[in-house]
Design a protein around this motif. Structure first.
Motif, short mmCIF file in Angstrom:
data_model
loop_
_atom_site.label_atom_id
_atom_site.label_comp_id
_atom_site.label_asym_id
_atom_site.label_seq_id
_atom_site.Cartn_x
_atom_site.Cartn_y
_atom_site.Cartn_z
N PRO A 153 1.05 -1.13 0.28
CA PRO A 153 0.02 -0.09 -0.03
C PRO A 153 0.56 0.91 -0.31
O PRO A 153 2.13 1.18 0.50
N LYS A 186 1.00 2.22 -6.65
CA LYS A 186 0.34 1.22 -8.44
C LYS A 186 -0.61 2.32 -8.98
O LYS A 186 -0.39 1.91 -10.14
N PHE A 221 -14.14 -1.57 -5.39
CA PHE A 221 -14.95 -1.39 -3.93
C PHE A 221 -14.73 -0.39 -3.94
O PHE A 221 -16.19 0.04 -2.99
N GLY A 241 -8.30 -2.60 7.39
CA GLY A 241 -7.11 -3.20 6.63
C GLY A 241 -7.03 -3.92 6.62
O GLY A 241 -6.02 -4.81 6.01
N GLY A 252 -3.52 -3.97 -7.57
CA GLY A 252 -3.66 -4.19 -6.15
C GLY A 252 -4.51 -6.04 -6.12
O GLY A 252 -5.17 -6.03 -5.43
N GLN A 311 -6.09 -16.01 -4.88
CA GLN A 311 -5.96 -14.88 -6.39
C GLN A 311 -5.39 -15.03 -7.78
O GLN A 311 -5.90 -15.00 -8.76
N ARG A 320 -10.22 8.30 3.11
CA ARG A 320 -10.23 6.92 3.63
C ARG A 320 -9.78 6.96 4.66
O ARG A 320 -8.99 6.80 5.02
P1 ADP Z 1 -3.30 -0.01 -0.95
O1 ADP Z 1 -3.01 -0.33 -1.81
O2 ADP Z 1 -3.77 1.52 -0.80
O3 ADP Z 1 -3.36 -0.52 0.75
P2 ADP Z 1 -6.45 -0.61 -2.44
O4 ADP Z 1 -7.40 0.74 -2.63
O5 ADP Z 1 -5.91 -1.56 -3.37
O6 ADP Z 1 -5.59 0.40 -1.58
O7 ADP Z 1 -6.84 -1.20 -1.06
C1 ADP Z 1 -7.99 -0.97 -0.49
C2 ADP Z 1 -8.26 -2.08 0.40
O8 ADP Z 1 -9.43 -2.58 -0.51
C3 ADP Z 1 -7.43 -2.91 1.16
O9 ADP Z 1 -7.41 -3.04 2.22
C4 ADP Z 1 -8.16 -4.41 1.55
O10 ADP Z 1 -9.53 -4.64 2.24
C5 ADP Z 1 -9.31 -4.23 -0.13
N1 ADP Z 1 -8.81 -5.26 -1.35
C6 ADP Z 1 -8.62 -4.01 -2.14
N2 ADP Z 1 -8.26 -5.09 -3.46
C7 ADP Z 1 -7.97 -6.47 -2.60
C8 ADP Z 1 -7.97 -7.86 -3.37
N3 ADP Z 1 -7.07 -8.19 -3.88
N4 ADP Z 1 -7.82 -9.00 -2.00
C9 ADP Z 1 -8.54 -8.39 -1.22
N5 ADP Z 1 -9.34 -7.47 -0.24
C10 ADP Z 1 -8.91 -6.22 -1.27
#
Ligand code: ADP
Length: 190
Positions: free
Chosen positions: A10, A14, A36, A57, A86, A93, A134
């Protein structure tokens, strides 16, 4: 046609780099975090389900994420390829992604990992938290959880692609344009 996994903890950048890459290569940006957050904003059932994981988180359960990505890939027509941002975040996955791409006679070109030390990640996330709205960007404990989840559950995904000879790491600290140039030279070598 490129299908690229942009990888990193995080706050690695990206999202920033994805925006530039979709412009240069005409790719479709598939960010599971953004998807999401869109559901969350619209108050859908999926958004409500994801919210409790995201705000703490933690990872949203694999089956939920995989279904959402499958739908997005199926509904995207005439794409030049995807940037996965992400996602995949667990080995399950990554396996599911290979299977769904194979159904469309596609495959991952490569994974590009942005390498950024933890202290800089924390600074960047806190800074973003001032404007991102956020909940998961604004609290030290949640940021720690996210970095830990990344170490424990997500880092193994790098080995998954490394074993297939599809992994490259670049330095994610420096000028945005310099990092972008490094990413594009990897992509141009595919
Ligand atoms: P960052 O990389 O800044 O933590 P993201 O926007 O990629 O933020 O993701 C935010 C949240 O969304 C993650 O902490 C998780 O809860 C959920 N999330 C996103 N992508 C996934 C994934 N591929 N699998 C599971 N949870 C996900």
């Amino acid at each position: 046609m490129y299908n690229i996994v942009l990888f990193g903890p995080p706050g690695a950048g990206k999202g920033t780099q994805s925006e530039k890459l979709i412009q240069k290569y005409g790719l479709t940006h598939l960010s599971t975090g953004d998807l999401f957050r869109k559901h969350l904003g619209e108050g859908t059932e999926l958004g409500l389900l994801a919210k409790k994981y995201m705000n703490e988180g933690h990872l949203v359960p694999d089956e939920v994420v995989i279904k959402m990505v499958e739908e997005k890939i199926s509904e995207t027509k005439d794409s030049q390829g995807f940037i996965f941002d992400g996602f995949p975040r667990t080995t399950a996955q990554a396996e599911a992604l290979d299977k769904m791409l194979a159904k469309h006679e596609l495959e991952i070109s490569g994974m590009i990992a942005l390498d950024v030390p933890q202290d800089i990640l924390r600074e960047r996330i806190k800074e973003r938290g001032k404007t991102s709205n956020r909940a998961d960007d604004q609290d030290d404990e949640k940021i720690t959880t996210r970095i830990q989840v990344y170490m424990n559950e997500t880092l193994p995904v790098a080995s998954y692609y490394e074993k297939q000879g599809k992994f490259q790491k670049i330095n994610g600290v420096g000028e945005i344009s310099e990092i972008f140039n490094q990413i594009t030279s990897v992509i141009d070598s595919y």
